[in-house]
Design a protein around this motif. Structure first.
Motif, PDB file in Angstrom:
ATOM      1  N   ARG A  61      -0.600   8.181   5.199  1.00 14.56           N
ATOM      2  CA  ARG A  61      -1.302   9.474   5.188  1.00 14.56           C
ATOM      3  C   ARG A  61      -2.772   9.298   5.548  1.00 14.56           C
ATOM      4  O   ARG A  61      -3.354  10.122   6.274  1.00 14.56           O
ATOM      5  CB  ARG A  61      -1.138  10.133   3.823  1.00 14.56           C
ATOM      6  CG  ARG A  61       0.285  10.642   3.556  1.00 14.56           C
ATOM      7  CD  ARG A  61       0.350  11.491   2.303  1.00 14.56           C
ATOM      8  NE  ARG A  61       0.282  10.668   1.095  1.00 14.56           N
ATOM      9  CZ  ARG A  61       1.346  10.207   0.457  1.00 14.56           C
ATOM     10  NH1 ARG A  61       2.568  10.458   0.929  1.00 14.56           N
ATOM     11  NH2 ARG A  61       1.214   9.486  -0.632  1.00 14.56           N
ATOM     12  N   ALA A  62      -3.397   8.228   5.056  1.00 10.07           N
ATOM     13  CA  ALA A  62      -4.805   7.985   5.359  1.00 10.07           C
ATOM     14  C   ALA A  62      -5.011   7.702   6.846  1.00 10.07           C
ATOM     15  O   ALA A  62      -5.986   8.169   7.453  1.00 10.07           O
ATOM     16  CB  ALA A  62      -5.326   6.819   4.522  1.00 10.07           C
ATOM     17  N   CYS A  88       0.795  -1.243   0.000  1.00  8.76           N
ATOM     18  CA  CYS A  88       0.000   0.000   0.000  1.00  8.76           C
ATOM     19  C   CYS A  88       0.820   1.281   0.000  1.00  8.76           C
ATOM     20  O   CYS A  88       0.319   2.326  -0.425  1.00  8.76           O
ATOM     21  CB  CYS A  88      -0.939   0.003   1.209  1.00  8.76           C
ATOM     22  SG  CYS A  88      -1.990  -1.454   1.300  1.00  8.76           S
ATOM     23  N   GLY A  89       2.029   1.245   0.516  1.00  9.50           N
ATOM     24  CA  GLY A  89       2.908   2.389   0.442  1.00  9.50           C
ATOM     25  C   GLY A  89       2.534   3.577   1.315  1.00  9.50           C
ATOM     26  O   GLY A  89       1.674   3.487   2.194  1.00  9.50           O
ATOM     27  N   PRO A  90       3.176   4.716   1.061  1.00  8.35           N
ATOM     28  CA  PRO A  90       2.986   5.906   1.899  1.00  8.35           C
ATOM     29  C   PRO A  90       1.556   6.428   1.942  1.00  8.35           C
ATOM     30  O   PRO A  90       1.172   7.071   2.916  1.00  8.35           O
ATOM     31  CB  PRO A  90       3.917   6.936   1.237  1.00  8.35           C
ATOM     32  CG  PRO A  90       4.963   6.118   0.560  1.00  8.35           C
ATOM     33  CD  PRO A  90       4.244   4.900   0.063  1.00  8.35           C
ATOM     34  N   ALA A 150      10.922   9.463   8.445  1.00  2.00           N
ATOM     35  CA  ALA A 150      10.657  10.717   9.155  1.00  2.00           C
ATOM     36  C   ALA A 150       9.904  11.701   8.272  1.00  2.00           C
ATOM     37  O   ALA A 150       9.017  12.426   8.735  1.00  2.00           O
ATOM     38  CB  ALA A 150      11.966  11.329   9.637  1.00  2.00           C
ATOM     39  N   ASP A 151      10.240  11.723   6.986  1.00  2.00           N
ATOM     40  CA  ASP A 151       9.555  12.623   6.058  1.00  2.00           C
ATOM     41  C   ASP A 151       8.094  12.235   5.859  1.00  2.00           C
ATOM     42  O   ASP A 151       7.292  13.061   5.411  1.00  2.00           O
ATOM     43  CB  ASP A 151      10.278  12.636   4.710  1.00  2.00           C
ATOM     44  CG  ASP A 151      11.655  13.299   4.786  1.00  2.00           C
ATOM     45  OD1 ASP A 151      11.887  14.068   5.740  1.00  2.00           O
ATOM     46  OD2 ASP A 151      12.489  13.028   3.907  1.00  2.00           O
ATOM     47  N   LEU A 152       7.756  10.992   6.197  1.00  2.00           N
ATOM     48  CA  LEU A 152       6.361  10.541   6.134  1.00  2.00           C
ATOM     49  C   LEU A 152       5.618  10.825   7.440  1.00  2.00           C
ATOM     50  O   LEU A 152       4.448  10.454   7.588  1.00  2.00           O
ATOM     51  CB  LEU A 152       6.314   9.040   5.834  1.00  2.00           C
ATOM     52  CG  LEU A 152       6.787   8.617   4.440  1.00  2.00           C
ATOM     53  CD1 LEU A 152       6.860   7.099   4.343  1.00  2.00           C
ATOM     54  CD2 LEU A 152       5.853   9.177   3.365  1.00  2.00           C
ATOM     55  N   ASN A 153       6.304  11.468   8.391  1.00  2.28           N
ATOM     56  CA  ASN A 153       5.710  11.866   9.672  1.00  2.28           C
ATOM     57  C   ASN A 153       5.218  10.682  10.503  1.00  2.28           C
ATOM     58  O   ASN A 153       4.212  10.780  11.206  1.00  2.28           O
ATOM     59  CB  ASN A 153       4.556  12.857   9.444  1.00  2.28           C
ATOM     60  CG  ASN A 153       5.031  14.156   8.835  1.00  2.28           C
ATOM     61  OD1 ASN A 153       6.037  14.720   9.244  1.00  2.28           O
ATOM     62  ND2 ASN A 153       4.321  14.630   7.818  1.00  2.28           N
ATOM     63  N   GLY A 185      -6.411  10.468  12.491  1.00  4.22           N
ATOM     64  CA  GLY A 185      -5.926  10.868  13.809  1.00  4.22           C
ATOM     65  C   GLY A 185      -5.003   9.884  14.478  1.00  4.22           C
ATOM     66  O   GLY A 185      -4.643  10.057  15.647  1.00  4.22           O
ATOM     67  N   HIS A 186      -4.572   8.847  13.746  1.00  2.00           N
ATOM     68  CA  HIS A 186      -3.734   7.818  14.343  1.00  2.00           C
ATOM     69  C   HIS A 186      -2.246   8.126  14.204  1.00  2.00           C
ATOM     70  O   HIS A 186      -1.806   8.652  13.181  1.00  2.00           O
ATOM     71  CB  HIS A 186      -4.014   6.464  13.679  1.00  2.00           C
ATOM     72  CG  HIS A 186      -5.318   5.862  14.076  1.00  2.00           C
ATOM     73  ND1 HIS A 186      -5.527   5.297  15.317  1.00  2.00           N
ATOM     74  CD2 HIS A 186      -6.500   5.733  13.402  1.00  2.00           C
ATOM     75  CE1 HIS A 186      -6.766   4.839  15.383  1.00  2.00           C
ATOM     76  NE2 HIS A 186      -7.371   5.085  14.237  1.00  2.00           N
ATOM     77  N   ARG A 187      -1.479   7.755  15.232  1.00  2.00           N
ATOM     78  CA  ARG A 187      -0.017   7.777  15.174  1.00  2.00           C
ATOM     79  C   ARG A 187       0.462   6.393  14.739  1.00  2.00           C
ATOM     80  O   ARG A 187      -0.075   5.383  15.197  1.00  2.00           O
ATOM     81  CB  ARG A 187       0.565   8.135  16.540  1.00  2.00           C
ATOM     82  CG  ARG A 187       0.325   9.588  16.956  1.00  2.00           C
ATOM     83  CD  ARG A 187       0.696   9.806  18.407  1.00  2.00           C
ATOM     84  NE  ARG A 187      -0.223   9.101  19.287  1.00  2.00           N
ATOM     85  CZ  ARG A 187      -0.028   8.925  20.595  1.00  2.00           C
ATOM     86  NH1 ARG A 187       1.079   9.388  21.160  1.00  2.00           N
ATOM     87  NH2 ARG A 187      -0.909   8.289  21.330  1.00  2.00           N
TER      88      ARG A 187
END
Length: 231
Positions: free
Chosen positions: A49-50, A43-45, A79-82, A55-57
């Protein structure tokens, strides 16, 4: 956070749709989510994001293990994907671990960086069949020392090993798979404890998958575990 330990729900699915259906049923104030190799490869990045939009970490559980420069680039990409947490295999050695830590040093809000010690699916027999001479507890202690001396935040270990880790490195964040409620199947884990037992030993984050994800009502199963932790 909740009582003493926080629950990380492992999204062991083969599609984004299934993962998102589960994520929509769980309260992001009561758990965190783990995305592993299979789901991320499919599924990838976009899935990360979804999940963040709900609201999930997210704990990105890809267990990077490669040459130092490659692992440094990989944790930066995470890290760039937060993501909230990312991990690497401690058995990659000190140079690799130090490169990963340096790669995240410049981030204002960086993910937690965790070193994987010995997989909780392994027992002493399977471990020795790989040619290692240390006992499992000795190897966990050795890899924990490498991890913490390299500047990482903590380790992934069995809940059986948390007390020894905390005794030597009380500041270490401990993430423990191999956690099964007393009412759930052991599945493919070997070195396990119940959530309450792991919590009492000092585990910071409990990774729990199928007891929640295969439940008829996942949020109810999550709350049952939370209640057990609070007893």
């Amino acid at each position: 956070m909740m009582q003493k330990s926080s629950i990380i729900v492992a999204l062991d699915y083969d599609s984004a749709d299934k993962a998102l259906v589960l994520a929509e049923q769980l309260n992001p104030q009561q758990c965190l989510l783990k995305v592993g190799k299979s789901l991320f490869t499919r599924c990838g990045p976009s899935l990360l994001r979804a999940l963040a939009d709900l609201g999930h970490r997210v704990f990105l559980d890809l267990k990077y293990h490669d040459i130092p420069a490659t692992v440094a680039g990989a944790v930066q990409a995470a890290a760039d994907l937060n993501v909230w947490m990312v991990n690497v295999h401690a058995s990659g050695g000190s140079q690799m671990l130090e490169a990963a830590a340096r790669a995240l040093a410049g981030y204002h809000q960086r993910p937690l960086l965790i070193g994987v010690t010995v997989l909780t699916s392994m027992n002493q027999q399977t471990y020795q069949s790989l040619g290692f001479v240390r006992s499992l507890p000795e190897q966990v202690a050795h890899l924990t020392r490498l991890t913490m001396e390299a500047g990482l935040d903590g380790v992934v270990c069995s809940p059986l090993e948390v007390q020894a880790v905390k005794a030597r490195f009380p500041q270490a964040v401990t993430v423990t798979p191999g956690v099964r409620p007393y009412w759930a199947s052991q599945d493919d884990q070997s070195r396990i404890l119940t959530p309450k037992q792991a919590c009492e030993r000092g585990s910071d984050f409990l990774v729990i998958g199928r007891p929640i994800t295969t439940a008829a009502e996942p949020q109810t199963a999550l709350l049952k575990i939370i209640e057990e932790l609070g007893e």
